[in-house]
Design a protein around this motif. Structure first.
Motif, PDB file in Angstrom:
ATOM      1  N   THR A   1      10.836   0.309  -3.909  1.00 14.16           N
ATOM      2  CA  THR A   1      10.666   1.309  -4.965  1.00 14.16           C
ATOM      3  C   THR A   1      10.905   2.704  -4.414  1.00 14.16           C
ATOM      4  OG1 THR A   1       8.981  -0.111  -5.992  1.00 14.16           O
ATOM      5  CG2 THR A   1       9.117   2.161  -6.750  1.00 14.16           C
ATOM      6  N   GLN A   2      10.357   2.980  -3.237  1.00 12.02           N
ATOM      7  CA  GLN A   2      10.557   4.291  -2.617  1.00 12.02           C
ATOM      8  C   GLN A   2      12.035   4.578  -2.392  1.00 12.02           C
ATOM      9  OE1 GLN A   2       7.954   3.696   0.853  1.00 12.02           O
ATOM     10  NE2 GLN A   2       6.701   5.397   0.117  1.00 12.02           N
TER      11      GLN A   2
ATOM     12  N   TYR B   1       3.625   7.227  -1.886  1.00 16.39           N
ATOM     13  CA  TYR B   1       2.809   6.213  -2.552  1.00 16.39           C
ATOM     14  C   TYR B   1       1.411   6.750  -2.832  1.00 16.39           C
ATOM     15  CZ  TYR B   1      -0.868   4.615   0.679  1.00 16.39           C
ATOM     16  OH  TYR B   1      -2.019   4.523   1.415  1.00 16.39           O
ATOM     17  N   LEU B   2       0.807   6.257  -3.906  1.00 16.66           N
ATOM     18  CA  LEU B   2      -0.580   6.538  -4.247  1.00 16.66           C
ATOM     19  C   LEU B   2      -1.234   5.228  -4.670  1.00 16.66           C
ATOM     20  CD1 LEU B   2      -0.268   9.804  -6.420  1.00 16.66           C
ATOM     21  CD2 LEU B   2      -0.965   9.661  -4.014  1.00 16.66           C
TER      22      LEU B   2
ATOM     23  N   VAL C   1       6.570   5.132 -10.657  1.00 15.19           N
ATOM     24  CA  VAL C   1       7.592   4.094 -10.575  1.00 15.19           C
ATOM     25  C   VAL C   1       7.049   2.938  -9.743  1.00 15.19           C
ATOM     26  CG1 VAL C   1      10.013   3.632 -10.028  1.00 15.19           C
ATOM     27  CG2 VAL C   1       9.287   5.976 -10.489  1.00 15.19           C
ATOM     28  N   ARG C   2       7.295   1.718 -10.192  1.00 14.01           N
ATOM     29  CA  ARG C   2       6.882   0.560  -9.396  1.00 14.01           C
ATOM     30  C   ARG C   2       7.746  -0.640  -9.730  1.00 14.01           C
ATOM     31  NH1 ARG C   2       4.019  -1.184  -4.775  1.00 14.01           N
ATOM     32  NH2 ARG C   2       4.448  -3.409  -4.843  1.00 14.01           N
ATOM     33  N   LEU C   3       8.399  -1.206  -8.701  1.00 17.16           N
ATOM     34  CA  LEU C   3       9.183  -2.427  -8.860  1.00 17.16           C
ATOM     35  C   LEU C   3       8.244  -3.629  -8.782  1.00 17.16           C
ATOM     36  CD1 LEU C   3      12.070  -3.686  -9.043  1.00 17.16           C
ATOM     37  CD2 LEU C   3      12.030  -3.801  -6.533  1.00 17.16           C
TER      38      LEU C   3
ATOM     39  N   THR D   1       1.416   2.772  -6.548  1.00 16.55           N
ATOM     40  CA  THR D   1       2.516   3.291  -7.342  1.00 16.55           C
ATOM     41  C   THR D   1       3.284   4.283  -6.489  1.00 16.55           C
ATOM     42  OG1 THR D   1       3.140   4.255  -9.488  1.00 16.55           O
ATOM     43  CG2 THR D   1       1.275   5.255  -8.363  1.00 16.55           C
ATOM     44  N   VAL D   2       4.495   4.581  -6.871  1.00 14.34           N
ATOM     45  CA  VAL D   2       5.331   5.560  -6.179  1.00 14.34           C
ATOM     46  C   VAL D   2       5.610   6.686  -7.159  1.00 14.34           C
ATOM     47  CG1 VAL D   2       7.598   5.980  -5.129  1.00 14.34           C
ATOM     48  CG2 VAL D   2       6.341   3.867  -4.620  1.00 14.34           C
TER      49      VAL D   2
END
Length: 451
Positions: free
Chosen positions: A299-300, A313-314, A369-371, A428-429
């Motif tokens: 995702t990053q 990331y968080l 955003v998260r895959l 999550t990103v």
């Protein structure tokens, strides 16, 4: 890997004045060149009965390599003439760009660009081309912002085919959501994941020269503010491992790195890897995420290649009525930091010393955003939100006075309940600003469904 290159082919009917087709397609090409990418182009193609123009364009375009094709409709043209050319490149993503009429005094002059493009869009959709349709509007500037979003998404998809992620260990804490399916990930996204062992890190760490470690300690002292005294030995231990991993990153050309955290560095070495991640961010500029979160790393990289941002990331700590409390118990990259980064040497649970990053996280408009991968399908949770500084809070387990962890409260578009219904990870990103359009384009190019 070769440089990302754009192909460009304009079209217009044989009965339309050639100058009208040529001048406007050249103006569109000139704007496209302003994006800075190499471009392979050919002269306008008409629908002449013998396909002379079409075959000439096929030959010229096929002589060079490019990675996406801009199909520029500069006037009405029967679909078959266009398909004859572009079907040779159907494996590439395409931008269907229709131009528009112009004003002569009080009268609009049209070459029926939208007639050609709308007919073509239907055919391209039916033939399963990967494409996006953008149209110009008479009297308005060319839609370059929209074009940039799509081109950058194509460029991101291109870079993902060659990206490489290093993972020290696998499945930290036996988490389910950090695992991955290597073949489908390579097929759909392009990412190659290379696991390596902590033993290799330990062996490499012993080979790091003392002067290099001392330089790294000085760097930490110069860049970071410390809330309380910390001995050089603790910093040096982190620096030694960071330098060892940095060597591995450079040797293997990793674009992202993830480390076994709780079951590795903390359990086996008694060393929380927060400072290691911070130094890898500074020394190598790679994307970093803990706990062997492979899909988080992917995702990053999707965020980075599409937007140019690092994609920090968080983790989620609390859901409130209107906001999410998202923070980290260890580190944030420099790009997410508001002001000078601050380190708090603190104890957590059984760990006597943790070089905890307690920096302030930037607030503002964000995109989360998260895959995700579930039941054989890749999906993307993509949500806009507004991040503000959090209320006073602390995580249970820190030595008192407990630190305020790097965090923000995010108000998600659509509400917390809707977000919670689709959430698929504790991580999550985030990227700053509204990045949804580029990420949607990228997901469509890769065949990833957006939630």
């Amino acid at each position: 890997m070769h440089e990302f290159t754009i192909g460009f082919v304009p079209f217009g009917e044989i009965n339309t004045p050639a100058e009208a087709i040529l001048s406007r397609s050249q103006a569109a090409l000139a704007e496209l060149r302003m994006l800075g990418y190499p471009i392979v182009d050919t002269a306008p193609v008409t629908d002449d009965p013998q396909y002379v123009d079409a075959d000439r364009a096929i030959e010229e375009l096929s002589a060079k390599r490019f990675d996406m094709l801009v199909v520029c409709v500069a006037g009405w043209i029967p679909t078959h003439a266009v398909i004859r050319v572009i079907d040779h490149f159907r494996h590439l993503p395409m931008l269907l760009w229709s131009l528009c009429g112009w004003q002569e005094g009080a009268k609009l002059i049209s070459t029926a660009d939208q007639a050609g493009a709308t007919a073509l869009s239907y055919a391209m959709r039916g033939m399963h081309y990967r494409y996006h349709y953008i149209y110009s509007v008479a009297g308005q500037p060319l839609p370059m912002d929209q074009i940039v979003d799509y081109v950058e998404a194509c460029h991101a998809a291109f870079k993902l085919r060659d990206c490489r992620i290093g993972s020290a260990g696998y499945r930290d804490m036996l988490l389910y959501g950090t695992m991955f399916d290597g073949m489908s990930l390579r097929r759909v996204v392009g990412a190659e994941v290379e696991p390596f062992e902590m033993l290799e890190i330990e062996q490499r760490a012993q080979e790091i020269p003392e002067n290099a470690v001392a330089d790294a300690v000085r760097f930490v002292r110069e860049v970071y503010a410390f809330k309380k005294e910390c001995d050089d030995e603790t910093i040096a231990k982190c620096a030694r491992y960071a330098l060892a991993i940095a060597r591995k990153i450079r040797e293997r050309n990793y674009d992202a790195i993830t480390l076994v955290d709780v079951d590795g560095f903390k359990k086996l070495l008694g060393l929380p890897p927060a400072m290691i991640f911070m130094l890898l961010d500074r020394f190598c500029g790679v994307c970093t995420i803990p706990e062997n979160d492979i899909l988080g790393s992917v995702t990053q990289l999707m965020v980075r290649y599409a937007t140019g941002q690092i994609g920090g990331y968080l983790e989620f700590y609390e859901f409130f009525e209107d906001t999410l409390l998202a923070g980290v118990p260890d580190f944030i990259p420099s790009e997410l930091t508001d002001g000078q980064p601050v380190i708090d040497p603190n104890a957590f649970g059984l760990l006597s010393t943790s070089l905890l990053n307690v920096s302030k996280v930037r607030d503002g408009e964000v995109t989360m955003v998260r895959l995700l991968y579930l039941d054989g399908e890749y999906t993307m949770q993509l949500v806009r939100g507004t991040a503000t500084q959090p209320r006073a809070w602390s995580e249970c387990g820190w030595e008192e006075p407990a630190p305020q962890l790097p965090s923000v409260e995010i108000r998600p578009e659509g509400g917390v309940r809707a977000f919670a219904d689709n959430v698929g990870s504790q991580h999550t990103v985030i990227c700053y600003g509204d990045c949804t359009e580029r990420m949607r384009h990228l997901c469509k190019l890769l065949g990833i469904r957006v939630l």
